[in-house]
Design a protein around this motif. Structure first.
Motif, mmCIF file in Angstrom:
data_model
loop_
_atom_site.group_PDB
_atom_site.id
_atom_site.type_symbol
_atom_site.label_atom_id
_atom_site.label_comp_id
_atom_site.label_asym_id
_atom_site.label_seq_id
_atom_site.Cartn_x
_atom_site.Cartn_y
_atom_site.Cartn_z
ATOM 1 N N LYS A 1 -9.479 -3.642 -0.336
ATOM 2 C CA LYS A 1 -9.338 -2.184 -0.344
ATOM 3 C C LYS A 1 -8.195 -1.752 0.564
ATOM 4 O O LYS A 1 -7.739 -2.505 1.418
ATOM 5 C CB LYS A 1 -10.640 -1.514 0.129
ATOM 6 N N GLY A 2 -7.779 -0.505 0.399
ATOM 7 C CA GLY A 2 -6.803 0.047 1.309
ATOM 8 C C GLY A 2 -7.462 0.517 2.597
ATOM 9 O O GLY A 2 -8.669 0.761 2.633
ATOM 10 N N PRO A 3 -6.690 0.620 3.676
ATOM 11 C CA PRO A 3 -7.251 1.138 4.934
ATOM 12 C C PRO A 3 -7.746 2.565 4.750
ATOM 13 O O PRO A 3 -7.193 3.328 3.960
ATOM 14 C CB PRO A 3 -6.062 1.101 5.894
ATOM 15 N N TYR B 1 -8.144 2.754 11.763
ATOM 16 C CA TYR B 1 -8.413 2.585 10.346
ATOM 17 C C TYR B 1 -9.391 1.439 10.147
ATOM 18 O O TYR B 1 -9.386 0.450 10.892
ATOM 19 C CB TYR B 1 -7.120 2.288 9.579
ATOM 20 N N PHE C 1 0.839 -1.196 0.000
ATOM 21 C CA PHE C 1 0.000 0.000 0.000
ATOM 22 C C PHE C 1 0.877 1.249 0.000
ATOM 23 O O PHE C 1 1.814 1.365 0.787
ATOM 24 C CB PHE C 1 -0.909 0.034 1.224
ATOM 25 N N PHE D 1 -4.771 6.130 1.924
ATOM 26 C CA PHE D 1 -4.167 4.945 1.342
ATOM 27 C C PHE D 1 -4.679 4.695 -0.073
ATOM 28 O O PHE D 1 -5.843 4.970 -0.387
ATOM 29 C CB PHE D 1 -4.463 3.709 2.195
ATOM 30 N N GLY D 2 -3.806 4.139 -0.890
ATOM 31 C CA GLY D 2 -4.186 3.672 -2.203
ATOM 32 C C GLY D 2 -4.862 2.311 -2.117
ATOM 33 O O GLY D 2 -4.970 1.740 -1.035
ATOM 34 N N GLN E 1 -10.732 -1.274 7.181
ATOM 35 C CA GLN E 1 -10.336 -1.844 5.899
ATOM 36 C C GLN E 1 -11.330 -2.910 5.458
ATOM 37 O O GLN E 1 -11.553 -3.889 6.174
ATOM 38 C CB GLN E 1 -8.928 -2.444 5.969
#
Lengths: 111, 115
Positions: B42-44, B36, A90, A102-103, B38
């Motif tokens: 997917k990204g966090p 976060y 990431f 984040f991507g 998630q």
């Protein structure tokens, strides 16, 4: 804004091959990061950058290299891929160094 | 030490319940504590964050409780919904110099909210 984009989404490498994971952000953020995520292990910081031309090592930098020639791009280079580098990678960016965006991640398998 | 310990590893609650996820840290230099969320593939995404000078912070159905003396913080999700099913990560950050912050993550909690 596209936010943080990463390419490729998936990649399979053979041991010893090299590749570059691309990361681009269009939010004009100074701070950019690379993390790896392994199952049940959370995220670990590989490298980070506080601005163009400035990079520094994180917790797990061995086997990786980075460069930051522009504000927008922060590529991660794997020179000699090893099975231990199988992971989800990431990229993230932030304005202040806090509250990272984040991507979507790159899933890398090394066989 | 830079470690952040998170528990439990997984959690199942019924819709409407209040799941609680706990984190503990040792390094008193940490000064920013985000959570976060998630979803698979997917990204966090940053959910909510707190500074150590505040004992509680609420954003919508999400609340962080912070106990500085015990070096612990927790996430509460009020009126949990099936759409809250995700993996949650706590993290802690410190200024490693020249305004450069680095996050240390817990190992994550997989939450399942059943209808």
């Amino acid at each position: 804004n596209a936010g943080v984009t990463q390419t490729p989404k998936f990649r399979i490498l053979k041991i010893g091959q090299s590749m570059t994971l691309q990361c681009t952000q269009d939010m004009n953020h100074n701070y950019m990061y690379w993390y790896r995520q392994d199952p049940g292990m959370g995220l670990k910081l590989i490298y980070y950058s506080v601005g163009a031309g400035i990079t520094d090592k994180g917790e797990v930098p061995n086997g990786y290299n980075v460069s930051r020639s522009t504000t927008e791009d922060f590529p991660l280079r794997l020179e000699l891929a090893a099975p231990s580098q199988t992971s989800v990678y990431f990229c993230a960016s932030s304005v202040t160094g806090l509250g990272e965006y984040f991507g979507p991640g790159t899933r890398l398998t090394v066989l | 030490q830079q470690q952040v310990k998170q528990s439990p590893q997984s959690l199942i609650v019924q819709k409407g319940g209040i799941p609680i996820i706990n984190c503990a840290y040792e390094n008193t230099a940490f000064d920013y504590f985000p959570w976060y969320q998630q979803f698979p593939g997917k990204g966090p995404a940053l959910l909510i964050a707190i500074r150590p000078d505040v004992s509680e912070k609420k954003e919508g159905r999400f609340t962080i409780s912070f106990n500085k003396s015990a070096k612990q913080f927790s996430l509460h999700i009020m009126d949990s919904q099936p759409g809250d099913s995700a993996t949650y990560f706590c993290a802690a950050s410190w200024d490693s110099g020249a305004g450069s912050y680095q996050l240390t993550f817990g190992k994550g909690t997989k939450l399942s909210v059943i209808p």
